[in-house]
Design a protein around this motif. Structure first.
Motif, PDB file in Angstrom:
ATOM      1  N   GLU A  84       0.823  -1.213   0.000  1.00 50.94           N
ATOM      2  CA  GLU A  84       0.000   0.000   0.000  1.00 50.94           C
ATOM      3  C   GLU A  84       0.857   1.262   0.000  1.00 50.94           C
ATOM      4  OE1 GLU A  84      -3.086   1.099  -0.588  1.00 50.94           O
ATOM      5  OE2 GLU A  84      -3.395  -0.979  -1.170  1.00 50.94           O
ATOM      6  N   ASP A  85       1.995   1.241   0.695  1.00 53.62           N
ATOM      7  CA  ASP A  85       2.894   2.400   0.690  1.00 53.62           C
ATOM      8  C   ASP A  85       3.462   2.639  -0.707  1.00 53.62           C
ATOM      9  OD1 ASP A  85       2.414   2.561   3.389  1.00 53.62           O
ATOM     10  OD2 ASP A  85       4.406   1.858   3.999  1.00 53.62           O
ATOM     11  N   THR A  86       3.860   1.567  -1.363  1.00 53.54           N
ATOM     12  CA  THR A  86       4.404   1.670  -2.718  1.00 53.54           C
ATOM     13  C   THR A  86       3.345   2.198  -3.680  1.00 53.54           C
ATOM     14  OG1 THR A  86       5.907  -0.161  -2.276  1.00 53.54           O
ATOM     15  CG2 THR A  86       5.499   0.379  -4.592  1.00 53.54           C
ATOM     16  N   LEU A  87       2.122   1.681  -3.571  1.00 55.23           N
ATOM     17  CA  LEU A  87       1.038   2.128  -4.444  1.00 55.23           C
ATOM     18  C   LEU A  87       0.715   3.598  -4.205  1.00 55.23           C
ATOM     19  CD1 LEU A  87      -1.351  -0.968  -4.307  1.00 55.23           C
ATOM     20  CD2 LEU A  87       0.331  -0.385  -6.063  1.00 55.23           C
ATOM     21  N   ALA A  88       0.754   4.038  -2.959  1.00 60.21           N
ATOM     22  CA  ALA A  88       0.480   5.448  -2.646  1.00 60.21           C
ATOM     23  C   ALA A  88       1.528   6.348  -3.306  1.00 60.21           C
ATOM     24  CB  ALA A  88       0.460   5.660  -1.137  1.00 60.21           C
ATOM     25  N   VAL A  89       2.783   5.947  -3.280  1.00 62.07           N
ATOM     26  CA  VAL A  89       3.854   6.730  -3.915  1.00 62.07           C
ATOM     27  C   VAL A  89       3.636   6.784  -5.424  1.00 62.07           C
ATOM     28  CG1 VAL A  89       6.330   6.746  -4.429  1.00 62.07           C
ATOM     29  CG2 VAL A  89       5.547   6.323  -2.096  1.00 62.07           C
ATOM     30  N   LEU A  90       3.285   5.649  -6.022  1.00 61.56           N
ATOM     31  CA  LEU A  90       3.027   5.629  -7.470  1.00 61.56           C
ATOM     32  C   LEU A  90       1.847   6.526  -7.842  1.00 61.56           C
ATOM     33  CD1 LEU A  90       3.468   1.830  -8.268  1.00 61.56           C
ATOM     34  CD2 LEU A  90       4.933   3.707  -9.026  1.00 61.56           C
ATOM     35  N   ARG A  91       0.781   6.454  -7.075  1.00 61.34           N
ATOM     36  CA  ARG A  91      -0.394   7.300  -7.358  1.00 61.34           C
ATOM     37  C   ARG A  91      -0.052   8.783  -7.250  1.00 61.34           C
ATOM     38  NH1 ARG A  91      -3.086   3.126  -4.093  1.00 61.34           N
ATOM     39  NH2 ARG A  91      -4.215   1.798  -5.542  1.00 61.34           N
ATOM     40  N   GLN A  92       0.708   9.136  -6.226  1.00 64.71           N
ATOM     41  CA  GLN A  92       1.094  10.535  -6.034  1.00 64.71           C
ATOM     42  C   GLN A  92       1.985  11.013  -7.182  1.00 64.71           C
ATOM     43  OE1 GLN A  92       3.440  11.292  -2.524  1.00 64.71           O
ATOM     44  NE2 GLN A  92       3.060  13.487  -2.609  1.00 64.71           N
ATOM     45  N   ALA A  93       2.933  10.192  -7.593  1.00 66.61           N
ATOM     46  CA  ALA A  93       3.821  10.575  -8.696  1.00 66.61           C
ATOM     47  C   ALA A  93       3.030  10.747  -9.988  1.00 66.61           C
ATOM     48  CB  ALA A  93       4.921   9.527  -8.878  1.00 66.61           C
ATOM     49  N   ALA A  94       2.087   9.874 -10.240  1.00 62.81           N
ATOM     50  CA  ALA A  94       1.268   9.981 -11.449  1.00 62.81           C
ATOM     51  C   ALA A  94       0.417  11.239 -11.411  1.00 62.81           C
ATOM     52  CB  ALA A  94       0.383   8.745 -11.599  1.00 62.81           C
ATOM     53  N   GLN A  95      -0.139  11.546 -10.248  1.00 59.73           N
ATOM     54  CA  GLN A  95      -0.957  12.752 -10.117  1.00 59.73           C
ATOM     55  C   GLN A  95      -0.109  13.999 -10.357  1.00 59.73           C
ATOM     56  OE1 GLN A  95      -2.616  13.413  -6.208  1.00 59.73           O
ATOM     57  NE2 GLN A  95      -4.279  14.645  -7.035  1.00 59.73           N
ATOM     58  N   ALA A  97       2.544  14.240 -12.109  1.00 64.04           N
ATOM     59  CA  ALA A  97       2.970  14.273 -13.511  1.00 64.04           C
ATOM     60  C   ALA A  97       1.789  14.478 -14.458  1.00 64.04           C
ATOM     61  CB  ALA A  97       3.700  12.979 -13.868  1.00 64.04           C
ATOM     62  N   GLY A  98       0.573  14.423 -13.930  1.00 63.54           N
ATOM     63  CA  GLY A  98      -0.610  14.578 -14.776  1.00 63.54           C
ATOM     64  C   GLY A  98      -0.842  13.388 -15.683  1.00 63.54           C
ATOM     65  N   VAL A  99      -0.500  12.209 -15.185  1.00 62.37           N
ATOM     66  CA  VAL A  99      -0.579  10.983 -15.981  1.00 62.37           C
ATOM     67  C   VAL A  99      -1.709  10.112 -15.453  1.00 62.37           C
ATOM     68  CG1 VAL A  99       0.668   8.873 -16.593  1.00 62.37           C
ATOM     69  CG2 VAL A  99       1.893  11.037 -16.445  1.00 62.37           C
ATOM     70  N   ASP A 100      -2.520   9.550 -16.372  1.00 61.71           N
ATOM     71  CA  ASP A 100      -3.516   8.557 -15.978  1.00 61.71           C
ATOM     72  C   ASP A 100      -2.774   7.272 -15.653  1.00 61.71           C
ATOM     73  OD1 ASP A 100      -5.732  10.190 -16.336  1.00 61.71           O
ATOM     74  OD2 ASP A 100      -5.882   9.683 -18.467  1.00 61.71           O
ATOM     75  N   LEU A 101      -3.111   6.635 -14.557  1.00 59.23           N
ATOM     76  CA  LEU A 101      -2.389   5.453 -14.103  1.00 59.23           C
ATOM     77  C   LEU A 101      -3.364   4.362 -13.729  1.00 59.23           C
ATOM     78  CD1 LEU A 101       0.346   4.187 -13.138  1.00 59.23           C
ATOM     79  CD2 LEU A 101      -0.162   5.172 -10.902  1.00 59.23           C
ATOM     80  N   THR A 102      -3.109   3.177 -14.244  1.00 60.48           N
ATOM     81  CA  THR A 102      -3.838   1.979 -13.836  1.00 60.48           C
ATOM     82  C   THR A 102      -2.824   1.035 -13.233  1.00 60.48           C
ATOM     83  OG1 THR A 102      -5.420   2.224 -15.625  1.00 60.48           O
ATOM     84  CG2 THR A 102      -5.264   0.063 -14.609  1.00 60.48           C
ATOM     85  N   ILE A 103      -3.047   0.660 -12.004  1.00 57.80           N
ATOM     86  CA  ILE A 103      -2.121  -0.234 -11.312  1.00 57.80           C
ATOM     87  C   ILE A 103      -2.765  -1.619 -11.238  1.00 57.80           C
ATOM     88  CG2 ILE A 103      -0.945  -0.718  -9.145  1.00 57.80           C
ATOM     89  CD1 ILE A 103      -0.932   2.323  -8.640  1.00 57.80           C
ATOM     90  N   VAL A 104      -2.012  -2.624 -11.682  1.00 55.76           N
ATOM     91  CA  VAL A 104      -2.485  -3.999 -11.631  1.00 55.76           C
ATOM     92  C   VAL A 104      -1.519  -4.773 -10.741  1.00 55.76           C
ATOM     93  CG1 VAL A 104      -2.961  -6.074 -12.978  1.00 55.76           C
ATOM     94  CG2 VAL A 104      -3.393  -3.822 -13.959  1.00 55.76           C
ATOM     95  N   THR A 105      -2.046  -5.427  -9.717  1.00 51.55           N
ATOM     96  CA  THR A 105      -1.220  -6.252  -8.840  1.00 51.55           C
ATOM     97  C   THR A 105      -1.804  -7.646  -8.782  1.00 51.55           C
ATOM     98  OG1 THR A 105      -2.429  -5.882  -6.771  1.00 51.55           O
ATOM     99  CG2 THR A 105      -0.788  -4.215  -7.387  1.00 51.55           C
ATOM    100  N   ASP A 106      -1.026  -8.563  -8.260  1.00 58.50           N
ATOM    101  CA  ASP A 106      -1.557  -9.904  -8.077  1.00 58.50           C
ATOM    102  C   ASP A 106      -2.018 -10.123  -6.632  1.00 58.50           C
ATOM    103  OD1 ASP A 106       0.899  -9.976  -6.883  1.00 58.50           O
ATOM    104  OD2 ASP A 106       1.662 -11.664  -8.032  1.00 58.50           O
TER     105      ASP A 106
END
Length: 108
Positions: A84-95, A97-106
């Motif tokens: 969840e910490d890693t996903l939060a960092v990715l979401r923040q970076a995408a926001q 950068a103004g990038v649409d982001l879809t995260i897929v995990t297993d």
């Protein structure tokens, strides 16, 4: 990640992949296969990387991917912290950068 999991993550039906030969030298197979005419199995862009997967019930199949899809689906070991910490960092970076982001995990 095993081959069946990789195909699941990519959303690929193994029956739609071209059969691969029983064995070929890896570099020779790649050079002969990647002439720019094959699409990435995930997004349809020209494939720049190829490999062979052993698809349960279908045998050896070619798996052609563009570089972004190859990188997005190459296992690299787990994150150093909670997912969840890693996903939060990715979401923040995408926001930022103004990038649409879809995260897929297993993860469930």
């Amino acid at each position: 990640m095993n081959d069946a999991d990789l195909l699941r993550v990519l959303g690929v039906d193994p029956s739609e992949l071209a059969p691969a030969p029983p064995w070929m030298p890896r570099q020779l197979a790649s050079v002969n296969r990647l002439d720019g005419s094959l699409p990435c199995v995930r997004c349809g862009e020209p494939a720049r990387a190829t490999g062979v997967v052993d698809a349960p019930g279908h045998g050896r199949r070619w798996l052609d991917r563009c570089m972004p899809c190859l990188l997005a689906t190459t296992p690299r070991g787990g994150p150093p912290g909670p997912l969840e910490d890693t996903l939060a960092v990715l979401r923040q970076a995408a926001q930022q950068a103004g990038v649409d982001l879809t995260i897929v995990t297993d993860e469930p």
